[in-house]
Design an enzyme around this catalytic site. Sequence first.
Site, mmCIF file in Angstrom:
data_model
loop_
_atom_site.group_PDB
_atom_site.id
_atom_site.type_symbol
_atom_site.label_atom_id
_atom_site.label_comp_id
_atom_site.label_asym_id
_atom_site.label_seq_id
_atom_site.Cartn_x
_atom_site.Cartn_y
_atom_site.Cartn_z
ATOM 1 C CD GLU A 47 -1.450 -2.425 1.748
ATOM 2 O OE1 GLU A 47 -2.234 -3.392 1.802
ATOM 3 O OE2 GLU A 47 -0.253 -2.510 2.129
ATOM 4 N N GLY B 37 13.023 -2.489 -0.704
ATOM 5 C CA GLY B 37 13.006 -1.352 -1.601
ATOM 6 C C GLY B 37 13.708 -1.560 -2.923
ATOM 7 C CD GLU B 38 18.462 -3.350 -3.387
ATOM 8 O OE1 GLU B 38 19.421 -2.578 -3.557
ATOM 9 O OE2 GLU B 38 18.608 -4.574 -3.131
ATOM 10 N N PRO C 232 11.193 -13.349 -1.124
ATOM 11 C CG PRO C 232 11.978 -14.686 0.601
ATOM 12 C CD PRO C 232 12.442 -13.756 -0.472
ATOM 13 N NE ARG C 233 3.438 -8.626 0.319
ATOM 14 C CZ ARG C 233 3.238 -7.476 -0.301
ATOM 15 N NH1 ARG C 233 4.003 -7.128 -1.312
ATOM 16 N NH2 ARG C 233 2.259 -6.680 0.063
ATOM 17 C CG ASN D 1 1.474 -4.597 -8.190
ATOM 18 O OD1 ASN D 1 0.848 -4.651 -9.241
ATOM 19 N ND2 ASN D 1 2.343 -3.642 -7.913
ATOM 20 C CG LEU D 2 0.065 -8.605 -12.646
ATOM 21 C CD1 LEU D 2 0.015 -7.525 -13.697
ATOM 22 C CD2 LEU D 2 -0.538 -9.882 -13.196
ATOM 23 C CB ILE D 3 1.274 -3.149 -11.996
ATOM 24 C CG1 ILE D 3 -0.198 -3.582 -12.139
ATOM 25 C CG2 ILE D 3 1.525 -1.852 -12.748
ATOM 26 C CD1 ILE D 3 -1.178 -2.695 -11.423
#
Length: 460
Positions: A61, A342-343, A271-272, A367-369
């Site tokens: 988000e 952040g990468e 990993p998320r 998110n794939l965008i």
Amino acid sequence: MLRLLYTLLWLAVLPLALLRLAWRARREPGYLQHVGERLGRYPHSPGAGPWLWVHAVSVGETRAAQPLVQALLERYPGHRLLLTHMTPTGRQTGAQLFGGEPRVAQCYIPYDLPWLVRRFLRHFEPEAGMLMETEVWPNLVRGARRAGVPLFLVNARLSPRSFRRTARFGRAAAAMYADFRGVLAQTEGDAGRFRALGVAGVQVTGNLKFDMQAAPELVERGHRLRHAFGARAVLAAASTREGEEALLLDALARWEPLAGGVPRPALLLVPRHPQRFDEVAALVARAGLSLQRRSALTVDVADVADVADVADAADAADAADRPGAGEAGALQADVLLGDSMGEMAMYFAASDLAFIGGSLLPLGGQNLIEACAVGTPVLIGPHTFNFAQATEDAIAAGACERVADAETLVRAAAALLGDGARLAAMGEHARAFAALHRGATVRTVAALAPAIAPYVPEPH
């Protein structure tokens, strides 16, 4: 009555919520920082306003909010912006994105109890508030309305599954959403589900994530990192969730019989959740695959392309001088673990093909965008209910292919990596898809404008 029961339940679980912070701090120490903010206690004066407030619960988000925050700062130069979070990783991401901006402040949102919400609103007195995507807290929303703060649900999404759960509350759900000044939905499907709940003031403004721009320096780092892999193809597995890595690693270990002669690519595994980095590294070791960590690279990929799991940069330079080193590349581990924050744009730019996690298991997808925006073709699993419209649109545009399971993923990846022309065409479709859907930020700021007065300082 439902709101009262909800508040009493929150009051009962508040001690457990505080204990959970301590429990989670075992892996993420940030959970024990700024605890007072979660109770509506802010030790410092907020400073001169007026304030605009954006709530972005965690990493995804916060990244999605970036174009909105930048647009609001440009449109309202006399305002300051408060960015609130629920997780330390969200707060860290916000600091990375806006740490150099003196008009942006950050804090945690308080727990959803009426008196804590009142403390928060009295302290900052925001002129308007924006909650990102799905963050609907009944007492926060009601408290903002009572305090005269126009509140918007921005980049709003409501999956069919969430709609069915919310619809069980009938008029109570409609009453909660009625406290918003407006709901700015990502898609017509989301808007239709909000309207079916009886929500008024719903507009379709699009998905802010299409307006996210990868920092050029991150893309350049990605290109340097890609060079470090040499002639090997690179498959990214991004934003993977618990349970998925084991499936992926098992399929990767069986690449040869599944891939029809296409050489096995290097796996760039991201990993998320950062608290799982060590756990995922152990999974790689148990799968019998060699591992390199992004955090342990001996020289920064921003400066030198030939990074390696070697003792020092001099050894890397010596290795690059040996015959054949340029073809093999300095990164020769089976798996590079993306254990950094952040990468993500760098990781996508370093990859020939990306799998987007959260989709092999029924977790709703991710998110794939961001991958499409840098021209990286995408594979995605069957479970994408949180990003249904974006996923279907990407598939229709030729930017993405859906796979049924980890074994199918290997077969699809091999087919694409073995067909350079098809892979390149899919990358171009990905860029075009991302570009086509931009513009949500402009539409969102326009929808917010009636609630935000341009700031005119008082004459001295």
